[in-house]
Design a protein around this motif. Sequence first.
Motif, PDB file in Angstrom:
ATOM      1  N   ALA A 223      51.972  36.026  47.700  1.00 37.72           N
ATOM      2  CA  ALA A 223      51.152  34.965  46.870  1.00 37.72           C
ATOM      3  C   ALA A 223      49.925  35.721  46.077  1.00 37.72           C
ATOM      4  O   ALA A 223      49.780  35.298  44.951  1.00 37.72           O
ATOM      5  CB  ALA A 223      50.373  34.147  47.951  1.00 37.72           C
ATOM      6  N   ILE A 224      49.406  36.956  46.355  1.00 40.28           N
ATOM      7  CA  ILE A 224      48.356  37.567  45.787  1.00 40.28           C
ATOM      8  C   ILE A 224      48.988  38.154  44.615  1.00 40.28           C
ATOM      9  O   ILE A 224      48.485  38.029  43.465  1.00 40.28           O
ATOM     10  CB  ILE A 224      47.562  38.822  46.660  1.00 40.28           C
ATOM     11  CG1 ILE A 224      46.820  37.846  47.668  1.00 40.28           C
ATOM     12  CG2 ILE A 224      46.810  39.388  45.730  1.00 40.28           C
ATOM     13  CD1 ILE A 224      46.122  38.793  48.678  1.00 40.28           C
ATOM     14  N   ALA A 225      50.367  38.696  44.657  1.00 36.26           N
ATOM     15  CA  ALA A 225      50.942  39.546  43.769  1.00 36.26           C
ATOM     16  C   ALA A 225      51.334  38.319  42.554  1.00 36.26           C
ATOM     17  O   ALA A 225      51.265  38.484  41.299  1.00 36.26           O
ATOM     18  CB  ALA A 225      52.177  40.275  44.170  1.00 36.26           C
ATOM     19  N   ARG A 226      51.739  37.391  43.114  1.00 42.01           N
ATOM     20  CA  ARG A 226      52.006  36.206  42.006  1.00 42.01           C
ATOM     21  C   ARG A 226      51.101  35.735  41.179  1.00 42.01           C
ATOM     22  O   ARG A 226      51.063  35.592  40.029  1.00 42.01           O
ATOM     23  CB  ARG A 226      52.752  35.074  42.865  1.00 42.01           C
ATOM     24  CG  ARG A 226      53.104  33.782  42.005  1.00 42.01           C
ATOM     25  CD  ARG A 226      53.681  32.623  43.072  1.00 42.01           C
ATOM     26  NE  ARG A 226      54.853  33.161  43.639  1.00 42.01           N
ATOM     27  CZ  ARG A 226      55.158  33.145  44.775  1.00 42.01           C
ATOM     28  NH1 ARG A 226      54.069  33.048  45.614  1.00 42.01           N
ATOM     29  NH2 ARG A 226      56.280  33.636  45.508  1.00 42.01           N
ATOM     30  N   ALA A 227      50.057  35.616  42.063  1.00 47.55           N
ATOM     31  CA  ALA A 227      48.566  35.065  41.395  1.00 47.55           C
ATOM     32  C   ALA A 227      48.337  36.136  40.260  1.00 47.55           C
ATOM     33  O   ALA A 227      47.628  35.799  39.052  1.00 47.55           O
ATOM     34  CB  ALA A 227      47.528  34.860  42.221  1.00 47.55           C
ATOM     35  N   LEU A 228      48.262  37.560  40.685  1.00 56.01           N
ATOM     36  CA  LEU A 228      47.862  38.481  39.585  1.00 56.01           C
ATOM     37  C   LEU A 228      48.813  38.729  38.683  1.00 56.01           C
ATOM     38  O   LEU A 228      48.164  38.781  37.370  1.00 56.01           O
ATOM     39  CB  LEU A 228      47.728  39.692  40.510  1.00 56.01           C
ATOM     40  CG  LEU A 228      46.598  40.050  41.253  1.00 56.01           C
ATOM     41  CD1 LEU A 228      46.892  41.071  42.271  1.00 56.01           C
ATOM     42  CD2 LEU A 228      45.233  40.170  40.681  1.00 56.01           C
ATOM     43  N   LEU A 229      49.932  38.493  38.690  1.00 53.92           N
ATOM     44  CA  LEU A 229      50.873  38.543  37.649  1.00 53.92           C
ATOM     45  C   LEU A 229      50.577  37.332  36.580  1.00 53.92           C
ATOM     46  O   LEU A 229      50.923  37.710  35.488  1.00 53.92           O
ATOM     47  CB  LEU A 229      52.343  38.555  38.110  1.00 53.92           C
ATOM     48  CG  LEU A 229      52.881  39.651  38.860  1.00 53.92           C
ATOM     49  CD1 LEU A 229      54.138  39.496  39.479  1.00 53.92           C
ATOM     50  CD2 LEU A 229      53.242  40.818  37.898  1.00 53.92           C
ATOM     51  N   LYS A 230      50.460  36.425  37.161  1.00 50.36           N
ATOM     52  CA  LYS A 230      50.076  35.044  36.074  1.00 50.36           C
ATOM     53  C   LYS A 230      48.886  35.355  35.184  1.00 50.36           C
ATOM     54  O   LYS A 230      48.777  34.900  34.144  1.00 50.36           O
ATOM     55  CB  LYS A 230      49.839  33.915  37.103  1.00 50.36           C
ATOM     56  CG  LYS A 230      51.337  33.491  37.600  1.00 50.36           C
ATOM     57  CD  LYS A 230      50.778  32.086  38.314  1.00 50.36           C
ATOM     58  CE  LYS A 230      52.214  31.570  38.976  1.00 50.36           C
ATOM     59  NZ  LYS A 230      51.882  30.324  39.812  1.00 50.36           N
ATOM     60  N   GLN A 231      47.877  36.416  35.547  1.00 46.17           N
ATOM     61  CA  GLN A 231      46.703  36.735  34.843  1.00 46.17           C
ATOM     62  C   GLN A 231      47.089  38.053  34.139  1.00 46.17           C
ATOM     63  O   GLN A 231      46.397  38.639  33.459  1.00 46.17           O
ATOM     64  CB  GLN A 231      45.529  37.099  35.964  1.00 46.17           C
ATOM     65  CG  GLN A 231      45.134  35.995  36.865  1.00 46.17           C
ATOM     66  CD  GLN A 231      44.636  34.762  35.752  1.00 46.17           C
ATOM     67  OE1 GLN A 231      43.924  34.972  34.936  1.00 46.17           O
ATOM     68  NE2 GLN A 231      45.224  33.550  36.134  1.00 46.17           N
ATOM     69  N   GLY A 232      48.334  38.481  34.198  1.00 47.34           N
ATOM     70  CA  GLY A 232      48.793  39.618  32.974  1.00 47.34           C
ATOM     71  C   GLY A 232      48.695  40.745  33.752  1.00 47.34           C
ATOM     72  O   GLY A 232      48.592  41.830  32.976  1.00 47.34           O
ATOM     73  N   VAL A 233      48.157  41.031  34.897  1.00 48.83           N
ATOM     74  CA  VAL A 233      48.132  42.184  35.457  1.00 48.83           C
ATOM     75  C   VAL A 233      49.556  42.710  35.961  1.00 48.83           C
ATOM     76  O   VAL A 233      50.358  42.222  36.286  1.00 48.83           O
ATOM     77  CB  VAL A 233      47.433  42.029  36.937  1.00 48.83           C
ATOM     78  CG1 VAL A 233      47.258  43.105  37.635  1.00 48.83           C
ATOM     79  CG2 VAL A 233      46.011  41.226  36.774  1.00 48.83           C
ATOM     80  N   LYS A 234      49.671  44.247  35.826  1.00 55.56           N
ATOM     81  CA  LYS A 234      50.772  45.057  36.193  1.00 55.56           C
ATOM     82  C   LYS A 234      50.465  44.990  37.852  1.00 55.56           C
ATOM     83  O   LYS A 234      49.778  45.466  38.251  1.00 55.56           O
ATOM     84  CB  LYS A 234      50.588  46.112  35.718  1.00 55.56           C
ATOM     85  CG  LYS A 234      50.705  46.262  34.033  1.00 55.56           C
ATOM     86  CD  LYS A 234      50.897  47.712  33.312  1.00 55.56           C
ATOM     87  CE  LYS A 234      49.637  48.185  33.604  1.00 55.56           C
ATOM     88  NZ  LYS A 234      49.604  49.807  32.989  1.00 55.56           N
ATOM     89  N   VAL A 235      51.657  44.893  38.592  1.00 54.45           N
ATOM     90  CA  VAL A 235      51.384  44.601  39.950  1.00 54.45           C
ATOM     91  C   VAL A 235      52.562  45.607  40.683  1.00 54.45           C
ATOM     92  O   VAL A 235      53.874  45.572  40.266  1.00 54.45           O
ATOM     93  CB  VAL A 235      51.846  43.325  40.385  1.00 54.45           C
ATOM     94  CG1 VAL A 235      51.686  43.216  41.955  1.00 54.45           C
ATOM     95  CG2 VAL A 235      50.803  42.301  39.977  1.00 54.45           C
ATOM     96  N   THR A 236      52.154  46.427  41.570  1.00 57.49           N
ATOM     97  CA  THR A 236      53.032  47.159  42.694  1.00 57.49           C
ATOM     98  C   THR A 236      52.953  46.508  43.715  1.00 57.49           C
ATOM     99  O   THR A 236      51.771  46.402  44.366  1.00 57.49           O
ATOM    100  CB  THR A 236      52.560  48.543  42.635  1.00 57.49           C
ATOM    101  OG1 THR A 236      52.715  49.260  41.263  1.00 57.49           O
ATOM    102  CG2 THR A 236      53.521  49.405  43.538  1.00 57.49           C
ATOM    103  N   ILE A 237      54.078  46.123  44.471  1.00 52.57           N
ATOM    104  CA  ILE A 237      54.055  45.518  45.720  1.00 52.57           C
ATOM    105  C   ILE A 237      54.644  46.819  46.808  1.00 52.57           C
ATOM    106  O   ILE A 237      55.434  47.358  46.324  1.00 52.57           O
ATOM    107  CB  ILE A 237      54.823  44.448  46.053  1.00 52.57           C
ATOM    108  CG1 ILE A 237      56.393  44.432  45.500  1.00 52.57           C
ATOM    109  CG2 ILE A 237      53.983  43.003  45.136  1.00 52.57           C
ATOM    110  CD1 ILE A 237      57.219  43.129  45.870  1.00 52.57           C
TER     111      ILE A 237
END
Length: 278
Positions: free
Chosen positions: A35-49
Amino acid sequence: MMQNDTQMRMSELAEQSLIGKHALVTGGGSGIGLAIARALLKQGVKVTITGRTEGRLNEALQQLENEAATAGVGATVMAVVMDVSDAESVRQGFAQARANMGEIDILINNAGQAGSAPFLKTSVEHWQQMLSVNLTGCFLCSQEALSAMIKSGWGRIINVASTAALKGYAYVAAYCAAKHGVLGLTRALAVEVAQKGVTVNAVCPGFTETDIVQEAIRNIVEKTGRSEAEARTELASANPQKRLIQPQEVADTVLWLCQPSSAAQNGQAIAIAGGEVM
């Protein structure tokens, strides 16, 4: 002059947003981490899970990419197999993440494990496992991420603790001890980096609709003979709202703490528990 004003305004907006930042989310394959990864991606953040189970990580990665494609937005996300309790695995995992997306600007220490046992039946092995995953994992990952944050003058470390960091629960002494340790680490590190542009905070969810809670429900059913509905009601009863917290509620709080505008929030332990802890 108008063009220069526009460029300046765009630069200011970029500084006030999370666009282009790189976040690493441990335990990102399911539940709160996903859920956190999804929220960050929506803000334009590059995400590593990251996580220990490659299959689950790949499923989560596919899910995030599909959601982004459906929404018509670009998403930069990758998955790295990593065991937060193993120093060498953490070193290699962070190296892989940095090689692909650059230094870590935001670290979400979400990976965790819960196990229950009466205190007198708590083995040393169980005790060490709870400390290794829940506490040492935060220590190892924070050490890997912090130097670059200090060098750049900006960073966010958010530890997903638990209401078990704020109070005691019977039959989970090892888990409570580990989560209390996470809160101590959060507060000490927050003071140490307070003047370096880095903030360190903890969020403390109550019983949340995750795999850990599902396992707790199964244990209650097996050990007491109660129905699944009765077990769920028992866990929810600690919350004055008489419900389980949803992962998205935790993600929303984490997202707020990540924002540049939340720079004054430092060393905090924010309970997300419907009033269970005040």
